[in-house]
Design an enzyme around this catalytic site. Sequence first.
Site, mmCIF file in Angstrom:
data_model
loop_
_atom_site.group_PDB
_atom_site.id
_atom_site.type_symbol
_atom_site.label_atom_id
_atom_site.label_comp_id
_atom_site.label_asym_id
_atom_site.label_seq_id
_atom_site.Cartn_x
_atom_site.Cartn_y
_atom_site.Cartn_z
ATOM 1 N N ARG A 53 0.697 -1.189 0.029
ATOM 2 C CA ARG A 53 0.108 0.140 -0.096
ATOM 3 C C ARG A 53 0.744 1.303 -0.009
ATOM 4 O O ARG A 53 0.483 2.266 -0.643
ATOM 5 C CB ARG A 53 -0.964 -0.046 1.120
ATOM 6 N N TYR A 105 -16.091 17.843 -14.572
ATOM 7 C CA TYR A 105 -16.433 16.535 -14.295
ATOM 8 C C TYR A 105 -17.232 16.307 -13.272
ATOM 9 O O TYR A 105 -17.115 16.801 -12.096
ATOM 10 C CB TYR A 105 -15.162 15.617 -14.106
ATOM 11 N N ASP A 178 -7.090 19.630 -13.705
ATOM 12 C CA ASP A 178 -7.602 18.313 -14.201
ATOM 13 C C ASP A 178 -7.216 18.240 -15.634
ATOM 14 O O ASP A 178 -7.831 18.968 -16.632
ATOM 15 C CB ASP A 178 -9.016 17.938 -13.942
ATOM 16 N N LYS A 203 -8.982 7.220 -18.794
ATOM 17 C CA LYS A 203 -9.430 7.664 -20.157
ATOM 18 C C LYS A 203 -7.997 7.441 -20.948
ATOM 19 O O LYS A 203 -7.445 6.465 -21.202
ATOM 20 C CB LYS A 203 -9.603 8.941 -19.980
HETATM 21 C C1 PLP Z 1 -13.265 10.333 -15.871
HETATM 22 C C2 PLP Z 1 -12.751 11.389 -15.311
HETATM 23 C C3 PLP Z 1 -12.552 11.712 -14.027
HETATM 24 C C4 PLP Z 1 -12.639 10.606 -13.097
HETATM 25 O O1 PLP Z 1 -11.910 9.702 -13.139
HETATM 26 P P1 PLP Z 1 -12.279 7.894 -12.744
HETATM 27 O O2 PLP Z 1 -10.890 7.225 -13.143
HETATM 28 O O3 PLP Z 1 -13.505 7.644 -13.399
HETATM 29 O O4 PLP Z 1 -12.209 7.985 -11.250
HETATM 30 C C5 PLP Z 1 -12.236 12.876 -13.510
HETATM 31 N N1 PLP Z 1 -11.945 14.011 -14.520
HETATM 32 C C6 PLP Z 1 -12.213 13.779 -15.793
HETATM 33 C C7 PLP Z 1 -12.207 15.054 -16.642
HETATM 34 C C8 PLP Z 1 -12.886 12.584 -16.236
HETATM 35 O O5 PLP Z 1 -13.187 12.503 -17.451
#
Ligand code: PLP
Length: 377
Positions: A53, A105, A178, A203
Amino acid sequence: MSDATWGDGTRSVRAGEDAPVPGAPLRPSPVLAAPFHLGAAPPGADGADTYARTGQPTLRVFEAAVGELDGGRSLSFATGMAAISAAVLAVAGAGDRVVLPSDGYFTTRLLARDQLERFGVTVEYVPTTEIGAVAARGDLDGARFVMLETPSNPLLDVCDVAAVARATRATGAVLAVDNTTATPLGQRPLDLGADLTVGSDTKALTGHSDLLLGHVSTRDDELYTRLKVFRDHTGATPGPFEAWLGHRSMSTLDLRLARQAATAAAVADLLAAHPAVTGVRWPWRPGDPSHELATRQMLRPNGVVSAEVADEAAVGRLLGASRLWTAATSFGGVHSSVDRRAQWGGDAVPAGFVRLSCGIEDTADLVADLTAALDAV
Ligand SMILES: *Cc1c(COP(=O)(O)O)cnc(C)c1O
């Protein structure tokens, strides 16, 4: 050992790697351990791993690779939301003011509403297109943590990271970006002055529609330590197999982005020319409201396009007539997909608003399939 003069393709493969050792694999296999044998020395002596961890070799190699692309030190998390939670909760506490995008998001806003506010954090929401003006007016004074999402998901608006960073530097707020949609090859928020860059590596960074991962990178050693301690205590560390798959998948990021962006350019033109479609957004399309800032601030395009058709039934006809554009709510993967965002209830978008994610199938096939589907709309 990466060389900063190398191109995106070379860095996608070689980032985080040491010089090859004769007889050793080019890529190490995953170390699938939870506890490690402690031996006779004190726990953790000479940096030895003890318990996965808090640290393990496969994760470190992956983090070194992601950190090199971001231009900082990276910490991986089990998901993008775990990374975003760590970024804000390692910095802000009761009584602090946090500023988030109102159009970013959706789950980030749920995190704020259901968790941050419960712990006494005051949250304000600013649209991506207005945050530059808000910062310039001095309205970020007193904020502890400011988060940008650029391009924003799903509307693909862009804000000027360097301009907001100048304001937060002056007031002492921590600025996080982000960077999920752009990916570390498409935009380097740390170069633009942000303190933290966060991403959902579920993604495009890993991009095979088979993994959940996220990360935070920084150049600030104090922030790095706070984030590491937060992750050690809250426990959203990815498992070694995920980290290994993430690293393997990342090697093709440059190739995938190139194909996805080439398709997106064709798809944006196709959509814009079709009478059934309005409001096409792709930041690299000349004339797009984000175009000037995106081409100045970003390093390369990606495959996410948004647009609008008449209503929910029109989206249904589009998907029903398509063989290659699949209804799915993620993006950045190898499969081309369409998400009707209003079905989730979280974004302020019309019923017929769709976010298209161009996969890596042949551009000609995707264009032909989408042309036929649009004619059925
Ligand atoms: C999908 C996404 C997230 C969250 O990511 P997860 O891996 O699903 O927790 C955060 N910010 C953006 C812009 C996203 O597209």
